[in-house]
Motif scaffolding. Structure first.
Motif, PDB file in Angstrom:
ATOM      1  N   SER A 100       0.836  -1.200   0.000  1.00  0.00           N
ATOM      2  CA  SER A 100       0.000   0.000   0.000  1.00  0.00           C
ATOM      3  C   SER A 100       0.871   1.250   0.000  1.00  0.00           C
ATOM      4  O   SER A 100       0.593   2.222  -0.707  1.00  0.00           O
ATOM      5  N   TYR A 101       1.945   1.208   0.791  1.00  0.00           N
ATOM      6  CA  TYR A 101       2.891   2.331   0.816  1.00  0.00           C
ATOM      7  C   TYR A 101       3.503   2.529  -0.564  1.00  0.00           C
ATOM      8  O   TYR A 101       3.635   3.664  -1.041  1.00  0.00           O
ATOM      9  N   PHE A 102       3.861   1.425  -1.249  1.00  0.00           N
ATOM     10  CA  PHE A 102       4.415   1.520  -2.602  1.00  0.00           C
ATOM     11  C   PHE A 102       3.443   2.221  -3.546  1.00  0.00           C
ATOM     12  O   PHE A 102       3.845   3.076  -4.343  1.00  0.00           O
ATOM     13  N   PHE A 103       2.169   1.845  -3.491  1.00  0.00           N
ATOM     14  CA  PHE A 103       1.180   2.429  -4.397  1.00  0.00           C
ATOM     15  C   PHE A 103       1.023   3.935  -4.154  1.00  0.00           C
ATOM     16  O   PHE A 103       0.944   4.726  -5.097  1.00  0.00           O
ATOM     17  N   ILE A 104       0.958   4.311  -2.891  1.00  0.00           N
ATOM     18  CA  ILE A 104       0.819   5.733  -2.547  1.00  0.00           C
ATOM     19  C   ILE A 104       2.068   6.499  -2.974  1.00  0.00           C
ATOM     20  O   ILE A 104       1.980   7.579  -3.579  1.00  0.00           O
ATOM     21  N   LEU A 105       3.231   5.923  -2.681  1.00  0.00           N
ATOM     22  CA  LEU A 105       4.491   6.567  -3.059  1.00  0.00           C
ATOM     23  C   LEU A 105       4.617   6.664  -4.578  1.00  0.00           C
ATOM     24  O   LEU A 105       5.138   7.661  -5.101  1.00  0.00           O
ATOM     25  N   SER A 106       4.138   5.669  -5.290  1.00  0.00           N
ATOM     26  CA  SER A 106       4.169   5.695  -6.748  1.00  0.00           C
ATOM     27  C   SER A 106       3.373   6.882  -7.283  1.00  0.00           C
ATOM     28  O   SER A 106       3.832   7.601  -8.182  1.00  0.00           O
ATOM     29  N   GLY A 107       2.185   7.099  -6.736  1.00  0.00           N
ATOM     30  CA  GLY A 107       1.379   8.249  -7.148  1.00  0.00           C
ATOM     31  C   GLY A 107       2.076   9.557  -6.856  1.00  0.00           C
ATOM     32  O   GLY A 107       2.053  10.498  -7.667  1.00  0.00           O
ATOM     33  N   PHE A 108       2.723   9.635  -5.709  1.00  0.00           N
ATOM     34  CA  PHE A 108       3.460  10.834  -5.300  1.00  0.00           C
ATOM     35  C   PHE A 108       4.628  11.100  -6.249  1.00  0.00           C
ATOM     36  O   PHE A 108       4.806  12.209  -6.765  1.00  0.00           O
ATOM     37  N   VAL A 109       5.414  10.058  -6.506  1.00  0.00           N
ATOM     38  CA  VAL A 109       6.619  10.201  -7.324  1.00  0.00           C
ATOM     39  C   VAL A 109       6.277  10.545  -8.773  1.00  0.00           C
ATOM     40  O   VAL A 109       7.010  11.301  -9.430  1.00  0.00           O
ATOM     41  N   MET A 110       5.178  10.013  -9.292  1.00  0.00           N
ATOM     42  CA  MET A 110       4.783  10.331 -10.659  1.00  0.00           C
ATOM     43  C   MET A 110       4.582  11.837 -10.847  1.00  0.00           C
ATOM     44  O   MET A 110       4.998  12.419 -11.853  1.00  0.00           O
ATOM     45  N   ILE A 111       3.962  12.457  -9.874  1.00  0.00           N
ATOM     46  CA  ILE A 111       3.745  13.908  -9.938  1.00  0.00           C
ATOM     47  C   ILE A 111       5.071  14.644  -9.861  1.00  0.00           C
ATOM     48  O   ILE A 111       5.327  15.595 -10.626  1.00  0.00           O
ATOM     49  N   ILE A 112       5.928  14.224  -8.945  1.00  0.00           N
ATOM     50  CA  ILE A 112       7.231  14.869  -8.789  1.00  0.00           C
ATOM     51  C   ILE A 112       8.033  14.773 -10.083  1.00  0.00           C
ATOM     52  O   ILE A 112       8.706  15.722 -10.496  1.00  0.00           O
ATOM     53  N   ALA A 113       7.964  13.629 -10.744  1.00  0.00           N
ATOM     54  CA  ALA A 113       8.759  13.396 -11.944  1.00  0.00           C
ATOM     55  C   ALA A 113       8.263  14.190 -13.149  1.00  0.00           C
ATOM     56  O   ALA A 113       9.054  14.585 -14.003  1.00  0.00           O
ATOM     57  N   TYR A 114       6.949  14.444 -13.219  1.00  0.00           N
ATOM     58  CA  TYR A 114       6.391  15.052 -14.431  1.00  0.00           C
ATOM     59  C   TYR A 114       5.795  16.443 -14.216  1.00  0.00           C
ATOM     60  O   TYR A 114       5.227  17.013 -15.147  1.00  0.00           O
ATOM     61  N   HIS A 115       5.949  17.021 -13.032  1.00  0.00           N
ATOM     62  CA  HIS A 115       5.222  18.257 -12.739  1.00  0.00           C
ATOM     63  C   HIS A 115       5.644  19.444 -13.601  1.00  0.00           C
ATOM     64  O   HIS A 115       4.882  20.400 -13.747  1.00  0.00           O
ATOM     65  N   LYS A 116       6.826  19.394 -14.205  1.00  0.00           N
ATOM     66  CA  LYS A 116       7.273  20.510 -15.043  1.00  0.00           C
ATOM     67  C   LYS A 116       6.796  20.394 -16.489  1.00  0.00           C
ATOM     68  O   LYS A 116       6.971  21.317 -17.280  1.00  0.00           O
ATOM     69  N   LYS A 117       6.209  19.278 -16.825  1.00  0.00           N
ATOM     70  CA  LYS A 117       5.729  19.074 -18.192  1.00  0.00           C
ATOM     71  C   LYS A 117       4.303  19.595 -18.347  1.00  0.00           C
ATOM     72  O   LYS A 117       3.470  19.421 -17.466  1.00  0.00           O
ATOM     73  N   MET A 118       4.038  20.216 -19.466  1.00  0.00           N
ATOM     74  CA  MET A 118       2.689  20.690 -19.757  1.00  0.00           C
ATOM     75  C   MET A 118       1.814  19.563 -20.295  1.00  0.00           C
ATOM     76  O   MET A 118       0.589  19.630 -20.234  1.00  0.00           O
ATOM     77  N   HIS A 119       2.481  18.529 -20.836  1.00  0.00           N
ATOM     78  CA  HIS A 119       1.734  17.420 -21.431  1.00  0.00           C
ATOM     79  C   HIS A 119       2.575  16.161 -21.339  1.00  0.00           C
ATOM     80  O   HIS A 119       3.783  16.195 -21.568  1.00  0.00           O
ATOM     81  N   VAL A 120       1.965  15.047 -20.991  1.00  0.00           N
ATOM     82  CA  VAL A 120       2.655  13.759 -20.936  1.00  0.00           C
ATOM     83  C   VAL A 120       2.277  12.953 -22.164  1.00  0.00           C
ATOM     84  O   VAL A 120       1.102  12.642 -22.380  1.00  0.00           O
ATOM     85  N   ASN A 121       3.283  12.645 -22.982  1.00  0.00           N
ATOM     86  CA  ASN A 121       3.051  11.809 -24.158  1.00  0.00           C
ATOM     87  C   ASN A 121       2.883  10.361 -23.724  1.00  0.00           C
ATOM     88  O   ASN A 121       3.768   9.795 -23.069  1.00  0.00           O
TER      89      ASN A 121
END
Length: 356
Positions: free
Chosen positions: A46-67
């Motif tokens: 469960s911690y992995f799933f929550i952390l995965s959601g968190f990290v996805m935002i951190i990794a892509y937050h500077k992009k205007m669009h995700v291909n």
């Protein structure tokens, strides 16, 4: 953007899951002081799933669009090579022992086992969470492009928290209806079904959006982090009939992840040491390869070749296999995960340059 101090927490969660799978029920790990922790250490997923959601935002937050295709290629490069290594290793083991189910193999090969009733834990028990993660990965570009880049995160708080809350109510209601199948799914299947874990990924996304908008609040949060860890332990010790498997502990995991990310105290300085970061980096291999190691280094082989007794030498055998697992995970990260990921990304970049 990387938050290195979070990396080691993955290793801690992965090791606890290994204890849960292979230590639960043994006297060394089921005494009155540790039983509650190892019995419920599967909340690490469960911690992995929550952390995965968190990290996805951190990794892509500077992009205007995700291909979508670029994103899925990167995700594939990250998780599939070692996933396939584990799958083929277990296939060889099952063929040798004449216990192979090719249907189960194919379901795992395409990472769809959690969608099929009674098949979530077949072949590679640990792989079910990657089947769930694949569902998250497919959804993320849509969520990011349609909502996260267009709507202020404060307006997303109510719908995401409400979805999380309804998911908990529904899961607990259905989980305790032990003889009530839903669309051919048993109550046990619901523990592993991707839809019932979506709340964890979304609440992780929301935490990531909050962090991005409050990343200037860095200071020493050590005391609060220790307090939250203590609260997690108390919740596991006294679950009062609640089931934490599908995201209920997000109420503690979310502030824990955010505070670790914003912390500049002793915990961050410790977790940012190269050795701890490396252990965090190999945690995926440690998680996905655990049943491979325990399968090949079986109690029978340890007894036959080394004279180690399953009961009398359990503790030594457990930590021997754990050490081997850590070693194989390190080799996997250095010589399989990283090189293949780099080659896939390099090939994609050359292809883009050729097209342009």
């Amino acid at each position: 953007m990387r938050i290195e101090q979070l990396t080691f927490t993955r290793f801690v969660a992965a090791v606890l899951i290994v204890f849960h799978h292979f230590g639960t029920g043994k006297m060394h790990f089921t005494n009155e002081y540790t039983r509650f922790l190892f019995k419920q250490a599967n909340v690490g997923v469960s911690y992995f799933f929550i952390l995965s959601g968190f990290v996805m935002i951190i990794a892509y937050h500077k992009k205007m669009h995700v291909n979508f295709m670029d994103y899925m290629r990167n995700r594939f490069a990250r998780i599939y090579p070692v996933y396939l290594l584990a799958l083929l290793s277990l296939l060889a083991l099952f063929v040798i022992s004449n216990q192979v189910s090719y249907v189960d193999f194919v379901l795992n090969l395409f990472m769809v086992q959690t969608w099929v009733p009674s098949k979530a834990l077949v072949f590679n028990n640990a792989a079910w969470s990657l089947s769930v993660e694949l569902f998250f990965y497919v959804l993320f570009p849509l969520l990011y492009n349609r909502f996260y880049t267009k709507i202020n995160y404060k307006k997303l708080i109510v719908p995401i928290v409400l979805f999380w809350f309804i998911s908990q109510i529904l899961f607990h209601y259905l989980f305790f209806q032990e003889s009530y199948p839903i669309l051919f799914y048993s109550t046990e299947d619901l523990k592993y079904h991707p839809v019932f874990h979506l709340n964890e990924f979304l609440i992780g996304n929301l935490a990531g959006l909050y962090f991005i908008n409050n990343s200037n609040k860095i200071k020493n949060y050590d005391i609060f982090i220790f307090s939250l860890v203590a609260l997690v332990l108390l919740a596991l010790k006294f679950p009062i009939g609640l089931n934490f498997h599908n995201g209920l502990l997000a109420v503690l995991f979310i502030p824990l992840i955010i505070l670790i990310s914003l912390n500049n105290g002793f915990i961050t300085k410790l977790f940012n040491k190269k050795a701890f970061i490396f252990l965090g980096e190999i945690s995926y291999g440690l998680y996905i390869l655990q049943f491979v190691v325990w399968g090949y280094i079986s109690d029978y082989r340890l007894n036959k070749y080394f004279g180690l007794d399953k009961a009398e030498d359990f503790l030594f055998c457990f930590f021997l296999r754990l050490a081997i697992l850590v070693g194989i995970s390190a080799l996997s990260y250095l010589y399989i995960e990283t090189p293949i990921r780099n080659k896939i990304k390099s090939y994609a970049n050359r292809k883009k340059q050729h097209i342009n």
